[in-house]
Design a protein around this motif. Structure first.
Motif, short mmCIF file in Angstrom:
data_model
loop_
_atom_site.label_atom_id
_atom_site.label_comp_id
_atom_site.label_asym_id
_atom_site.label_seq_id
_atom_site.Cartn_x
_atom_site.Cartn_y
_atom_site.Cartn_z
N GLN A 1 0.84 -1.11 0.08
CA GLN A 1 0.05 -0.01 0.09
C GLN A 1 1.06 1.21 0.06
N ALA A 2 0.55 2.13 -0.83
CA ALA A 2 1.51 3.36 -1.00
C ALA A 2 0.99 4.45 0.17
N ALA A 3 1.81 5.35 0.28
CA ALA A 3 1.21 6.31 1.39
C ALA A 3 0.04 7.06 1.24
N ASP A 4 -0.19 7.10 -0.17
CA ASP A 4 -1.61 7.66 -0.50
C ASP A 4 -2.90 6.66 -0.49
N GLY A 5 -2.48 5.46 -0.01
CA GLY A 5 -3.51 4.31 -0.15
C GLY A 5 -3.62 3.50 -1.35
N ALA A 6 -3.10 3.87 -2.24
CA ALA A 6 -3.31 3.18 -3.61
C ALA A 6 -2.70 1.79 -3.25
N LEU A 7 -3.19 0.53 -3.61
CA LEU A 7 -2.87 -0.93 -3.50
C LEU A 7 -2.17 -1.15 -4.88
N SER A 8 -1.06 -2.03 -4.71
CA SER A 8 -0.20 -2.63 -5.76
C SER A 8 -0.05 -3.94 -5.66
N CYS A 9 -0.57 -4.94 -6.50
CA CYS A 9 -0.22 -6.38 -6.32
C CYS A 9 0.50 -6.95 -7.31
N ARG A 10 1.04 -8.02 -7.09
CA ARG A 10 2.00 -8.75 -8.11
C ARG A 10 1.82 -10.21 -7.75
N ALA A 11 2.15 -10.78 -8.80
CA ALA A 11 2.14 -12.63 -8.61
C ALA A 11 3.39 -13.10 -9.43
N PHE A 12 4.10 -13.98 -8.80
CA PHE A 12 5.11 -14.73 -9.46
C PHE A 12 5.53 -15.95 -9.01
N LEU A 13 6.04 -16.71 -9.65
CA LEU A 13 6.55 -18.07 -9.06
C LEU A 13 7.95 -17.95 -8.38
N PRO A 14 8.01 -18.12 -6.77
CA PRO A 14 9.29 -18.05 -6.40
C PRO A 14 10.24 -19.27 -6.69
N LEU A 15 11.34 -18.69 -7.64
CA LEU A 15 12.11 -19.62 -8.07
C LEU A 15 13.66 -19.46 -7.76
N GLY A 16 13.61 -18.67 -6.89
CA GLY A 16 15.07 -18.27 -6.30
C GLY A 16 15.80 -17.37 -6.81
N ALA A 17 15.22 -16.50 -7.66
CA ALA A 17 16.01 -15.18 -8.20
C ALA A 17 15.98 -14.05 -7.12
N GLY B 1 13.30 -11.51 -11.90
CA GLY B 1 14.09 -12.44 -12.33
C GLY B 1 13.35 -13.90 -12.27
N ASN B 2 12.27 -13.80 -11.71
CA ASN B 2 11.35 -14.96 -11.54
C ASN B 2 10.30 -14.99 -12.60
N ILE B 3 9.57 -15.86 -12.99
CA ILE B 3 8.38 -16.04 -13.73
C ILE B 3 7.38 -15.31 -13.23
N HIS B 4 6.83 -14.12 -13.72
CA HIS B 4 5.66 -13.39 -13.21
C HIS B 4 4.69 -12.88 -14.15
N LEU B 5 3.55 -12.36 -13.68
CA LEU B 5 2.67 -11.55 -14.33
C LEU B 5 2.95 -9.94 -14.45
N ASP B 6 3.02 -9.49 -15.89
CA ASP B 6 3.12 -7.81 -15.92
C ASP B 6 1.81 -7.36 -15.34
N VAL B 7 1.93 -6.13 -15.45
CA VAL B 7 0.74 -5.12 -15.08
C VAL B 7 -0.34 -5.39 -15.67
N SER B 8 -0.28 -5.84 -16.75
CA SER B 8 -1.50 -6.16 -17.69
C SER B 8 -2.19 -7.51 -17.52
N GLY C 1 16.52 -17.82 -19.83
CA GLY C 1 16.96 -19.27 -19.04
C GLY C 1 15.90 -19.71 -18.23
N ARG C 2 14.85 -19.27 -18.26
CA ARG C 2 13.49 -19.97 -17.58
C ARG C 2 12.61 -20.66 -18.70
#
Length: 126
Positions: free
Chosen positions: A61-77, A82-89, A97-98
């Motif tokens: 949560q940013a100081a202004d209250g905006a929420l930011s979410c992300r998703a990734f496969l934790p592969l040790g990067a 460096g991990n397989i993830h989903l972008d903003v869209s 290499g993955r």
């Protein structure tokens, strides 16, 4: 004396520090520590929110209250990108290499979790 009356009396004694000087000192120290270090979980830092089929869902949560979410496969990067993830869209990003051999149903479940994560402060894992 009933059990609830006894319990209520013990709580009142603790609140008034009648139990012992050591107990009172511990209680006062704990209150001081709690007031000195406010809870900042999720403020300007990503914190773990959920796991969906091996994917890690994080939110900050940013100081202004905006929420930011992300998703990734934790592969040790060492870096998120460096991990397989989903972008903003919500598109799959596979770093060089993955390789990713997941199915579309898993990705849809992760995208749904990301949508729920960003839509409200209250997130309930399914």
């Amino acid at each position: 004396m009933s059990r609830s009356t006894s319990l209520r009396r013990n709580v009142l004694e603790l609140q008034q520090c009648r139990v012992s000087p050591a107990g009172c000192a511990v209680q006062n120290t704990l209150m001081l520590v709690l007031m000195m270090y406010p809870c900042r979980a999720g403020l300007d830092n990503y914190t773990e929110l959920d796991r969906v089929n091996g994917w890690l869902i994080e939110r900050k949560q940013a100081a202004d209250g905006a929420l930011s979410c992300r998703a990734f496969l934790p592969l040790g990067a060492s870096w998120f990108s460096g991990n397989i993830h989903l972008d903003v869209s919500g598109e799959l990003v596979v770093p060089a290499g993955r390789s990713f051999e997941g199915d579309q149903q898993v990705l849809e479940a992760v995208r749904e979790a990301l949508d729920r994560c960003g839509s409200d402060f209250l997130y309930l894992p399914l």
